[in-house]
Structure formats: C-alpha cells, structure tokens
Design an enzyme around this catalytic site. Sequence first.
Site, PDB file in Angstrom:
ATOM      1  N   ALA A 129       0.887  -1.360  -0.067  1.00 22.29           N
ATOM      2  CA  ALA A 129       0.030  -0.186   0.028  1.00 22.29           C
ATOM      3  C   ALA A 129       0.765   1.250   0.062  1.00 22.29           C
ATOM      4  O   ALA A 129       2.024   1.166   0.595  1.00 22.29           O
ATOM      5  CB  ALA A 129      -1.130   0.066   1.312  1.00 22.29           C
ATOM      6  N   GLY A 155       0.506  -4.798   0.830  1.00 25.92           N
ATOM      7  CA  GLY A 155      -0.555  -5.157  -0.100  1.00 25.92           C
ATOM      8  C   GLY A 155      -0.101  -5.811  -1.300  1.00 25.92           C
ATOM      9  O   GLY A 155      -1.172  -6.341  -1.904  1.00 25.92           O
ATOM     10  N   GLU A 179      -0.447  -9.511  -0.467  1.00 25.94           N
ATOM     11  CA  GLU A 179      -2.116  -9.710  -0.496  1.00 25.94           C
ATOM     12  C   GLU A 179      -2.515  -9.828  -1.748  1.00 25.94           C
ATOM     13  O   GLU A 179      -3.599 -10.697  -2.003  1.00 25.94           O
ATOM     14  CB  GLU A 179      -2.682  -8.761   0.582  1.00 25.94           C
ATOM     15  N   GLU A 231       4.585  -5.281   7.278  1.00 23.69           N
ATOM     16  CA  GLU A 231       3.742  -4.145   8.145  1.00 23.69           C
ATOM     17  C   GLU A 231       4.267  -3.904   9.499  1.00 23.69           C
ATOM     18  O   GLU A 231       4.102  -2.749   9.855  1.00 23.69           O
ATOM     19  CB  GLU A 231       2.382  -4.627   8.140  1.00 23.69           C
TER      20      GLU A 231
END
Length: 260
Positions: free
Chosen positions: A66, A111, A114, A134
């Site tokens: 992200a 992300g 993911e 993260e």
Amino acid sequence: MNYQNILFEIKNHTALVTVNRPDKLNALNGRTIDELEDVFHSIKNNPEVFIVVLTGSGEKAFVAGADIAELNKLDVISAKEFSEKGNRVFRAIETLDKPVIAAVNGFALGGGCELALACHIRIASENAKFGQPEVNLGIIPGYGGTQRLARVINSARALEMILTGDMIGAEEAIRIGLVNKVYPQAELLNKTLEMAEKIASKGHQAIRFALKAVKATDNISLNEGLAYEASLFALVCGTEDFKEGTAAFLEKRKPQFKHR
Ligand code: COA
C-alpha cells in the site's frame, strides 16, 4: 473509467492487467485500488475475457505494498474504510469466476503480497521477493494477509513472515507452496501468458465450474464440498462443451469448444 495507474489489454481471451506506477514500485494508492476495482468489474462482465494475468510494471516490483504516504495519514475511521475497501476489491478478484494468475515480477510486499494471494495461481520471477513487512511500520496486514497467507501456506509459516516482517525469495516461496512456478525475469510474462492461453483453450464452462468447486474449499466442509462438486459436475454435463469434448475423444480428433 480513465486509467492512470494501470494498463489493460485483452488478447486471445486473456486480459492483461498491469499495475503501472513504476517510480513508486507500483505501490497501491487509493486511485490504483479504485482502478483495480473498476477493471475487474469490467472483466467480470466481459464475455470475451476467459482468464486474467495480473502483473506489475518494470523489472523491480510487482507491487511494493500500500502507498505508505497515504497510510501515514490514516486515523481510526479512515483506516477501517481503507481496509474494508481493499478487502472488497481483493475479494472481487478472488471470487471472480475466471482464473486470475499473478505474474510476480519483483517485490510483492504488504498489499502486493496480499494482492498476489487473492489471485488463484502465482508465478514468480527469480528475483521476486515476498513479504508482509507491516510490523516494521507499526501496523498489521490490512488487505487479507493475516487470513489468506495462513490458508495458502500454513499458520506457523504465515506467522513467521508476518511477525518478523522478513522477505523470502522465489525459491523459498516455491518450496513452501506460495508460488506455483519460478522463471527468469525475461521469461516470466511469456510463460505466464502461455499458461493462460492453455487454460483459455479449454471449454470455458468447465474452467468456471472447476474454479468454483476448488475455491469452495475455502469455506465449506469436505461433505458439503463433495455435494457441491456433484451438483457442479451435473451442471457441466448439461453444456455443449461436454458433448463436444467427449465426442471428440471418441472420434480421435481435437475438440472445438464453443464455450457454451
Ligand atoms: N509506498 C509508497 N512509496 C513506495 C513504497 C510504498 N509501499 N515502496 C516504495 N516506494 C517508493 C519509494 O518511496 C521511492 O520513492 P522516491 O523515489 O520518490 O523516494 C521509490 O518507490 C523507490 O523505492 P526505494 O525505497 O528507493 O527502492 P529500494 O530499491 O531502495 O527499496 C524496497 C525497495 C521495496 C525494499 C523499499 O522501497 C521498501 O521497503 N518499500 C516499502 C515496502 C513496504 O513496507 N510495504 C508494505 C506497505 S504496508
């Protein structure tokens, strides 16, 4: 929608979606998530598309996570919306009734890992690196990483990646079942497209039913799954492709699937 951060083309029933922010290692900002939602919605409704390949621009990254500049501004309310929106978009990819193959061409972090996990098959380049870093930012995965990583590999290995934030390379990823195949970077896209074309050449109805049946294992017991498989098996035997595929075998010729 006018795409700024993704590239999209359709060739031979295969949609190629490329996350295209190479100067930011294809990090997923809000705009990119919106564009992915839009493109997968249009793919879902496009009968010409049988299969999807998802990759990143450049030779360095699939998606490096992200967008941390946007993450930095989140508060409690906006963080919930951020996570729910990403989960909605990734779930739309995961539940698409057409196979989605991730061609992981470099960093797949946070992300990005993911996003690859939401795809049905993952193929990696030799330089690919997977990680859920993260915790290094004081947060936890928010786009499904805690749930899908534990299901795709196993909970102890998923915890090791999520708790240490360490990256793993492509060879380790294949060893633990995170990716299906590894190729040199220069061959990755062609090899992935070859697999996509092979799948697209089968009867599309059979592919859709097979995908539905296997993905159902995420949510149901073996007994329910076997009953579901029997229902889908019955339905697929009602298709023209079933008649054609079995007749072609018996007549010793190649099937001409009509995808009906
Ligand atoms: N969000 C926003 N920008 C990112 C980004 C992210 N997740 N990952 C990389 N970028 C940007 C960098 O800020 C840099 O931008 P700049 O040139 O404007 O400064 C550019 O992409 C290139 O990255 P850089 O860090 O210089 O490349 P590198 O080769 O030195 O390192 C990584 C590569 C992937 C190890 C490093 O970029 C990194 O750790 N990224 C963050 C990964 C992460 O924590 N992801 C999870 C987020 S939840």
